[in-house]
Design a protein around this motif. Structure first.
Motif, PDB file in Angstrom:
ATOM      1  N   GLU A   1       0.815  -1.213   0.000  1.00  0.00           N
ATOM      2  CA  GLU A   1       0.000   0.000   0.000  1.00  0.00           C
ATOM      3  C   GLU A   1       0.852   1.268   0.000  1.00  0.00           C
ATOM      4  OE1 GLU A   1      -3.263   0.654  -0.295  1.00  0.00           O
ATOM      5  OE2 GLU A   1      -3.469  -1.469  -0.762  1.00  0.00           O
ATOM      6  N   PHE A   2       1.958   1.267   0.747  1.00  0.00           N
ATOM      7  CA  PHE A   2       2.763   2.493   0.822  1.00  0.00           C
ATOM      8  C   PHE A   2       3.413   2.839  -0.514  1.00  0.00           C
ATOM      9  CE2 PHE A   2       6.731   4.802   1.760  1.00  0.00           C
ATOM     10  CZ  PHE A   2       6.173   5.949   2.302  1.00  0.00           C
ATOM     11  N   PRO A   3       4.121   1.911  -1.178  1.00  0.00           N
ATOM     12  CA  PRO A   3       4.681   2.290  -2.486  1.00  0.00           C
ATOM     13  C   PRO A   3       3.611   2.670  -3.500  1.00  0.00           C
ATOM     14  CG  PRO A   3       4.987  -0.066  -2.054  1.00  0.00           C
ATOM     15  CD  PRO A   3       4.561   0.562  -0.774  1.00  0.00           C
ATOM     16  N   LEU A   4       2.445   2.044  -3.437  1.00  0.00           N
ATOM     17  CA  LEU A   4       1.358   2.423  -4.342  1.00  0.00           C
ATOM     18  C   LEU A   4       0.933   3.866  -4.097  1.00  0.00           C
ATOM     19  CD1 LEU A   4      -0.797   1.706  -6.459  1.00  0.00           C
ATOM     20  CD2 LEU A   4      -2.204   0.804  -4.595  1.00  0.00           C
ATOM     21  N   SER A   5       0.847   4.249  -2.845  1.00  0.00           N
ATOM     22  CA  SER A   5       0.483   5.629  -2.514  1.00  0.00           C
ATOM     23  C   SER A   5       1.553   6.608  -2.977  1.00  0.00           C
ATOM     24  CB  SER A   5       0.266   5.763  -1.003  1.00  0.00           C
ATOM     25  OG  SER A   5      -0.753   4.891  -0.551  1.00  0.00           O
ATOM     26  N   VAL A   6       2.817   6.235  -2.810  1.00  0.00           N
ATOM     27  CA  VAL A   6       3.913   7.102  -3.248  1.00  0.00           C
ATOM     28  C   VAL A   6       3.838   7.340  -4.753  1.00  0.00           C
ATOM     29  CG1 VAL A   6       6.425   7.261  -3.529  1.00  0.00           C
ATOM     30  CG2 VAL A   6       5.456   6.474  -1.361  1.00  0.00           C
ATOM     31  N   ILE A   7       3.511   6.309  -5.503  1.00  0.00           N
ATOM     32  CA  ILE A   7       3.432   6.429  -6.964  1.00  0.00           C
ATOM     33  C   ILE A   7       2.361   7.439  -7.365  1.00  0.00           C
ATOM     34  CG2 ILE A   7       2.825   5.184  -9.077  1.00  0.00           C
ATOM     35  CD1 ILE A   7       3.982   2.642  -7.614  1.00  0.00           C
ATOM     36  N   ILE A   8       1.172   7.294  -6.815  1.00  0.00           N
ATOM     37  CA  ILE A   8       0.069   8.182  -7.200  1.00  0.00           C
ATOM     38  C   ILE A   8       0.319   9.608  -6.721  1.00  0.00           C
ATOM     39  CG2 ILE A   8      -2.382   8.638  -6.829  1.00  0.00           C
ATOM     40  CD1 ILE A   8      -2.875   5.666  -6.922  1.00  0.00           C
ATOM     41  N   VAL A   9       0.816   9.758  -5.507  1.00  0.00           N
ATOM     42  CA  VAL A   9       1.103  11.096  -4.993  1.00  0.00           C
ATOM     43  C   VAL A   9       2.201  11.771  -5.821  1.00  0.00           C
ATOM     44  CG1 VAL A   9       2.061  12.357  -3.025  1.00  0.00           C
ATOM     45  CG2 VAL A   9       0.311  10.615  -2.653  1.00  0.00           C
ATOM     46  N   SER A  10       3.188  11.013  -6.250  1.00  0.00           N
ATOM     47  CA  SER A  10       4.269  11.585  -7.062  1.00  0.00           C
ATOM     48  C   SER A  10       3.739  12.140  -8.373  1.00  0.00           C
ATOM     49  CB  SER A  10       5.334  10.515  -7.338  1.00  0.00           C
ATOM     50  OG  SER A  10       5.881  10.012  -6.145  1.00  0.00           O
ATOM     51  N   LEU A  11       2.906  11.361  -9.047  1.00  0.00           N
ATOM     52  CA  LEU A  11       2.334  11.826 -10.312  1.00  0.00           C
ATOM     53  C   LEU A  11       1.466  13.059 -10.094  1.00  0.00           C
ATOM     54  CD1 LEU A  11       1.277   8.397 -11.901  1.00  0.00           C
ATOM     55  CD2 LEU A  11       3.329   9.732 -12.387  1.00  0.00           C
ATOM     56  N   ALA A  12       0.626  12.999  -9.064  1.00  0.00           N
ATOM     57  CA  ALA A  12      -0.279  14.119  -8.802  1.00  0.00           C
ATOM     58  C   ALA A  12       0.491  15.383  -8.435  1.00  0.00           C
ATOM     59  CB  ALA A  12      -1.250  13.739  -7.687  1.00  0.00           C
ATOM     60  N   TRP A  13       1.533  15.245  -7.627  1.00  0.00           N
ATOM     61  CA  TRP A  13       2.315  16.417  -7.215  1.00  0.00           C
ATOM     62  C   TRP A  13       2.956  17.094  -8.417  1.00  0.00           C
ATOM     63  CZ3 TRP A  13       7.544  17.481  -7.710  1.00  0.00           C
ATOM     64  CH2 TRP A  13       7.994  18.624  -7.023  1.00  0.00           C
ATOM     65  N   ARG A  14       3.534  16.296  -9.309  1.00  0.00           N
ATOM     66  CA  ARG A  14       4.193  16.878 -10.473  1.00  0.00           C
ATOM     67  C   ARG A  14       3.188  17.603 -11.371  1.00  0.00           C
ATOM     68  NH1 ARG A  14       8.611  19.298 -12.323  1.00  0.00           N
ATOM     69  NH2 ARG A  14       9.056  18.836 -14.514  1.00  0.00           N
ATOM     70  N   ILE A  15       2.050  16.987 -11.593  1.00  0.00           N
ATOM     71  CA  ILE A  15       1.027  17.607 -12.435  1.00  0.00           C
ATOM     72  C   ILE A  15       0.521  18.899 -11.799  1.00  0.00           C
ATOM     73  CG2 ILE A  15      -1.320  17.312 -13.323  1.00  0.00           C
ATOM     74  CD1 ILE A  15      -0.652  14.333 -13.665  1.00  0.00           C
ATOM     75  N   MET A  16       0.336  18.883 -10.488  1.00  0.00           N
ATOM     76  CA  MET A  16      -0.151  20.068  -9.793  1.00  0.00           C
ATOM     77  C   MET A  16       0.858  21.208  -9.872  1.00  0.00           C
ATOM     78  SD  MET A  16      -1.633  20.300  -5.907  1.00  0.00           S
ATOM     79  CE  MET A  16      -0.102  19.639  -5.220  1.00  0.00           C
ATOM     80  N   GLN A  17       2.152  20.889  -9.759  1.00  0.00           N
ATOM     81  CA  GLN A  17       3.177  21.917  -9.823  1.00  0.00           C
ATOM     82  C   GLN A  17       3.273  22.547 -11.211  1.00  0.00           C
ATOM     83  OE1 GLN A  17       5.019  23.159  -7.295  1.00  0.00           O
ATOM     84  NE2 GLN A  17       3.828  21.867  -5.916  1.00  0.00           N
ATOM     85  N   VAL A  18       3.068  21.753 -12.236  1.00  0.00           N
ATOM     86  CA  VAL A  18       3.228  22.248 -13.605  1.00  0.00           C
ATOM     87  C   VAL A  18       1.966  22.927 -14.115  1.00  0.00           C
ATOM     88  CG1 VAL A  18       3.664  21.565 -15.999  1.00  0.00           C
ATOM     89  CG2 VAL A  18       4.984  20.530 -14.146  1.00  0.00           C
ATOM     90  N   THR A  19       0.823  22.341 -13.835  1.00  0.00           N
ATOM     91  CA  THR A  19      -0.421  22.825 -14.447  1.00  0.00           C
ATOM     92  C   THR A  19      -1.336  23.560 -13.477  1.00  0.00           C
ATOM     93  OG1 THR A  19      -1.683  20.795 -13.984  1.00  0.00           O
ATOM     94  CG2 THR A  19      -0.319  20.831 -15.980  1.00  0.00           C
ATOM     95  N   GLY A  20      -1.203  23.279 -12.180  1.00  0.00           N
ATOM     96  CA  GLY A  20      -2.111  23.865 -11.205  1.00  0.00           C
ATOM     97  C   GLY A  20      -3.495  23.248 -11.228  1.00  0.00           C
ATOM     98  N   ALA A  21      -3.662  22.161 -11.980  1.00  0.00           N
ATOM     99  CA  ALA A  21      -4.971  21.517 -12.102  1.00  0.00           C
ATOM    100  C   ALA A  21      -5.229  20.608 -10.906  1.00  0.00           C
ATOM    101  CB  ALA A  21      -5.035  20.715 -13.398  1.00  0.00           C
ATOM    102  N   ASN A  22      -6.444  20.087 -10.845  1.00  0.00           N
ATOM    103  CA  ASN A  22      -6.820  19.140  -9.795  1.00  0.00           C
ATOM    104  C   ASN A  22      -6.090  17.828 -10.043  1.00  0.00           C
ATOM    105  OD1 ASN A  22      -8.070  17.536  -7.868  1.00  0.00           O
ATOM    106  ND2 ASN A  22      -9.880  17.190  -9.142  1.00  0.00           N
ATOM    107  N   ALA A  23      -4.910  17.699  -9.459  1.00  0.00           N
ATOM    108  CA  ALA A  23      -4.008  16.618  -9.829  1.00  0.00           C
ATOM    109  C   ALA A  23      -4.424  15.263  -9.287  1.00  0.00           C
ATOM    110  CB  ALA A  23      -2.591  16.942  -9.346  1.00  0.00           C
ATOM    111  N   PHE A  24      -5.285  15.226  -8.281  1.00  0.00           N
ATOM    112  CA  PHE A  24      -5.682  13.940  -7.716  1.00  0.00           C
ATOM    113  C   PHE A  24      -6.938  13.399  -8.388  1.00  0.00           C
ATOM    114  CE2 PHE A  24      -2.907  15.514  -4.389  1.00  0.00           C
ATOM    115  CZ  PHE A  24      -2.161  14.381  -4.110  1.00  0.00           C
TER     116      PHE A  24
END
Length: 337
Positions: A151-174
Motif C-alpha cells: 500500500e505504501f509504495p502504491l500511494s507514493v506512486i500516485i502522490v508523485s504523479l499528482a504532485w508533479r502535475i499540480m506543480q506544472v499545471t495547477g490543475a486538480n491533480a488527484f
C-alpha cells in the motif's frame, strides 16, 4: 477539467452504467485470465488450457451447490463473495476504460481508488476468517501482510504523479481524468523521465501482489494451505470470488494504463467518424492492457517462484518502496533544478 461536472449523467446512465461496466468487466477480465494462462503455458513449453477455460470454470461452479462449513459465521461467509464482486465493480466505475472517461470520475478519485482496491482483498480476508478453517485463517493473515506491504509504495506512486502535475499545471491533480489529460512523460525533463520510469517499474511490481498472482500468491499457496482463504468455498460462492478477481484484475491493469499510458490514437490516425474513433481507441486500450498484463503478470509468474511471506513483505517495504521514493525524488529534483 472535470468531465462529470460539465456532462452530468442521466438517471438511466447512473442505473445502467454500473450494470454494463460490471458485465463488460467480467467478460474482459475472464478473457484476460484465459489469455494469461495461455501465455504462461507457451512460455513454459506447455499446451495449456484454452482461452475460454475461465468461462467454463465459472459456469461449472455456478451449477454446483455452495457448501457452508460447520462452525463458520454463516452470514459473513456468504456475504464475502458478494463484497468481493461489488468492490471490484465499484473500483472499475472510477477508472477510465476504453479511452473514455470513468462513469464516476471526480475530484480525488485517484486517492479513492487506493482504498477501493483494498475491498476485494478485504473480502477474501473476511471470508477466510469467517470460514473457521485454520488453513483459511493463515491465508487471511498472509493476505493482510502482503496488502499492508504494497500500500505504501502504491500511494507514493500516485502522490508523485499528482504532485508533479499540480506543480506544472495547477490543475486538480488527484483526479484520474487530470492525470490522463497531462501524461507524466510530457511534463518532465531527463531527471523526471528517469523518475517516472522508476515509478512505472514500482507499479508493475505492485501489480502481481495486488492481484495475488505468483510470486505473491502466498495467501492461497495450494501446496501449503490447500487454497488458503478459499479452501472452504465451493459452488456459486467460489464462482463469485473467481468473477471478483477477474474484474479486479482488469481494473488494476486498466489503472496502470490510466496512470502512465493515457493515450488514444483515433485522433492521431485522422479518423473523423466518432464511432470509428471510439472503436479504434477501445481496441488500442485493450492492447495496452494486454501489454501491461504480459509484462507485469505473465512474464513474472512464469519466471519467478512463490515468495515466502517475509520475502514478499521485505520486497515491497524495502525494495519497491525505495525505488518509488527515488522516483519521487528524481521528479522533485527535475522540477527544482
Amino acid at each position: 477539467m472535470n468531465w462529470l461536472a460539465n456532462n452530468p449523467p442521466s438517471l438511466a446512465e447512473l442505473l445502467l452504467g454500473p450494470i454494463v461496466v460490471a458485465f463488460v468487466g467480467a467478460i474482459v477480465g475472464l478473457v484476460y485470465l484465459g489469455i494469461d494462462r495461455v501465455l504462461v503455458a507457451r512460455m513454459q513449453a506447455r499446451v495449456g488450457p484454452p482461452v475460454a477455460q475461465p468461462f467454463r470454470d465459472v459456469s461449472k461452479l455456478m451449477m454446483k451447490e455452495s457448501i457452508i462449513p460447520n462452525g463458520s459465521l454463516r452470514w459473513l461467509f456468504q456475504f464475502a463473495p458478494v463484497m468481493c464482486v461489488m468492490g471490484a465493480v465499484v473500483l472499475l466505475l472510477y477508472i477510465p476504460l476504453f479511452g473514455r472517461p470513468a462513469i464516476f470520475e471526480g475530484s480525488g478519485d485517484a486517492i479513492l481508488v487506493i482504498y477501493l482496491m483494498t475491498i476485494p482483498s478485504l473480502a477474501l480476508v473476511v471470508g477466510g476468517f469467517a470460514s473457521s478453517s485454520p488453513y483459511a485463517s493463515v491465508g487471511a493473515q498472509r493476505e493482510m501482510v502482503v496488502m499492508i506491504s504494497y500500500e505504501f509504495p502504491l500511494s507514493v506512486i500516485i502522490v508523485s504523479l499528482a504532485w508533479r502535475i499540480m506543480q506544472v499545471t495547477g490543475a486538480n491533480a488527484f483526479s484520474l481524468a487530470t492525470i490522463g489529460q497531462y501524461p507524466i512523460w510530457e511534463l518532465v525533463g531527463p531527471l523526471g523521465f528517469a523518475g517516472a520510469i522508476l515509478l512505472l517499474v514500482s507499479l508493475i511490481a505492485v501489480t502481481p501482489g495486488e492481484l495475488g498472482r505468483i510470486p505473491f500468491d502466498i495467501a492461497e499457496a495450494e501446496t501449503e494451505l490447500a487454497g488458503g482463504m478459499l479452501v472452504e468455498y465451493s459452488g456459486r460462492n467460489l464462482a463469485l470470488f473467481y468473477l471478483g478477481n477477474a474484474i479486479r484484475g482488469f481494473a488494476v491493469l486498466s489503472l496502470v494504463v490510466a496512470l502512465f499510458f493515457p493515450y488514444n490514437i483515433g485522433g492521431a490516425l485522422g479518423i473523423s467518424a466518432a464511432a470509428g474513433r471510439i472503436a479504434v481507441d477501445a481496441v488500442f486500450f485493450l492492447g495496452k492492457v494486454l501489454a501491461v498484463m504480459f509484462v507485469a503478470v505473465a512474464v513474472v509468474r512464469s519466471a519467478v517462484a512463490r515468495f515466502r511471506v517475509n520475502q514478499a513483505s521485505a520486497f515491497y517495504l524495502v525494495a519497491v518502496t525505495l525505488v518509488s521514493v527515488i522516483g519521487l525524488l528524481l521528479i522533485w529534483a527535475d522540477f527544482a533544478l
